[in-house]
Design an enzyme around this catalytic site. Sequence first.
Site, PDB file in Angstrom:
ATOM      1  N   ASP A  19      65.762  43.779   0.747  1.00  0.00           N
ATOM      2  CA  ASP A  19      66.197  45.170   0.800  1.00  0.00           C
ATOM      3  C   ASP A  19      65.119  46.049   1.432  1.00  0.00           C
ATOM      4  O   ASP A  19      63.918  45.793   1.267  1.00  0.00           O
ATOM      5  CB  ASP A  19      66.501  45.671  -0.619  1.00  0.00           C
ATOM      6  CG  ASP A  19      67.264  46.985  -0.624  1.00  0.00           C
ATOM      7  OD1 ASP A  19      67.920  47.293   0.387  1.00  0.00           O
ATOM      8  OD2 ASP A  19      67.198  47.693  -1.643  1.00  0.00           O
ATOM      9  N   ASN A  67      78.621  45.088   2.358  1.00  0.00           N
ATOM     10  CA  ASN A  67      78.010  45.502   3.628  1.00  0.00           C
ATOM     11  C   ASN A  67      79.028  45.654   4.752  1.00  0.00           C
ATOM     12  O   ASN A  67      78.738  46.293   5.773  1.00  0.00           O
ATOM     13  CB  ASN A  67      76.927  44.500   4.054  1.00  0.00           C
ATOM     14  CG  ASN A  67      75.679  44.564   3.211  1.00  0.00           C
ATOM     15  OD1 ASN A  67      74.938  43.590   3.094  1.00  0.00           O
ATOM     16  ND2 ASN A  67      75.429  45.715   2.584  1.00  0.00           N
ATOM     17  N   ARG A  70      79.622  49.218   5.996  1.00  0.00           N
ATOM     18  CA  ARG A  70      78.633  49.955   6.779  1.00  0.00           C
ATOM     19  C   ARG A  70      79.218  50.325   8.143  1.00  0.00           C
ATOM     20  O   ARG A  70      80.250  49.782   8.553  1.00  0.00           O
ATOM     21  CB  ARG A  70      77.367  49.120   6.948  1.00  0.00           C
ATOM     22  CG  ARG A  70      76.598  48.918   5.649  1.00  0.00           C
ATOM     23  CD  ARG A  70      75.282  48.230   5.870  1.00  0.00           C
ATOM     24  NE  ARG A  70      74.514  48.154   4.636  1.00  0.00           N
ATOM     25  CZ  ARG A  70      73.270  47.693   4.548  1.00  0.00           C
ATOM     26  NH1 ARG A  70      72.653  47.253   5.647  1.00  0.00           N
ATOM     27  NH2 ARG A  70      72.636  47.660   3.393  1.00  0.00           N
ATOM     28  N   ARG A 187      63.386  41.065  -5.651  1.00  0.00           N
ATOM     29  CA  ARG A 187      64.034  42.148  -4.914  1.00  0.00           C
ATOM     30  C   ARG A 187      62.967  43.082  -4.356  1.00  0.00           C
ATOM     31  O   ARG A 187      62.073  43.521  -5.083  1.00  0.00           O
ATOM     32  CB  ARG A 187      64.996  42.951  -5.782  1.00  0.00           C
ATOM     33  CG  ARG A 187      65.627  44.082  -4.938  1.00  0.00           C
ATOM     34  CD  ARG A 187      66.797  44.752  -5.564  1.00  0.00           C
ATOM     35  NE  ARG A 187      67.405  45.652  -4.570  1.00  0.00           N
ATOM     36  CZ  ARG A 187      68.677  45.979  -4.530  1.00  0.00           C
ATOM     37  NH1 ARG A 187      69.505  45.475  -5.410  1.00  0.00           N
ATOM     38  NH2 ARG A 187      69.145  46.781  -3.595  1.00  0.00           N
TER      39      ARG A 187
END
Length: 246
Positions: A19, A67, A70, A187
């Site tokens: 990320d 996603n 997007r 993450r």
Amino acid sequence: MKEKIDLSRVPQHIAVIMDGNGRWAKKRGAARVFGHRNAVKAVQEISEASAELGVKYLTLYAFSTENWNRPQEEVNALMQLLVNTIEKEVPTLQKNNIRLMTIGNMERLPSDCVKTLRKAIADTANNTGMTVVLALSYSGRWEILNAVKAMAADIEAKRLSSDDINDERFNYYLNTYNIPDPELIIRTSGEMRISNFLLWQLAYSELFFTDILWPDFRKEHLYEAVLSYQSRERRFGKISEQLVQP
């Protein structure tokens, strides 16, 4: 930092939520796609470092089902970057005896992506070193729902009885049925959530969150995560005294 790692206790499966690409690009006054392009270096470094430590499986959350929402321009650029990167990296995978796998809804990917992925998977299928798993068009809820639908179909066709359903049988219906659960999930970017990733599989995973944006993630950051993992007591519902060998 690498020298401090106990190689006998390295997690066999590390999963990464990559990320921060967009924020990395924004800080530089560039389009989000610029961040995605510069994230390739992080993938290369972490793959190499994981293999050196003896990690058996490295799962990279590359593109979620969410996603797809997007901007189309970004999605198209990501898909093209995926094709170009895989074509370029296959010789390196072969050289380092690394196998490539995917999890997710491949049917939603563009045909050229699917073609490139299938060829790379076939070309590396006999490699016996680390396995890199790309999570593409993937989400944990999507995977669990698919598993439930497949089990329901098998029950209806009398290939399966509801009495036979347990953890082991449920695992068989998941995309990851032949992959061990991750011991460590990393993450990047400072966000502290799972984002619909490996929801069934992470039941006992250790979580490591870092403020480093993914394009800046390097080997030393992976070593830091592994050292954090090794400092923790993994009890799996037991108490500390039960873990002490007599």
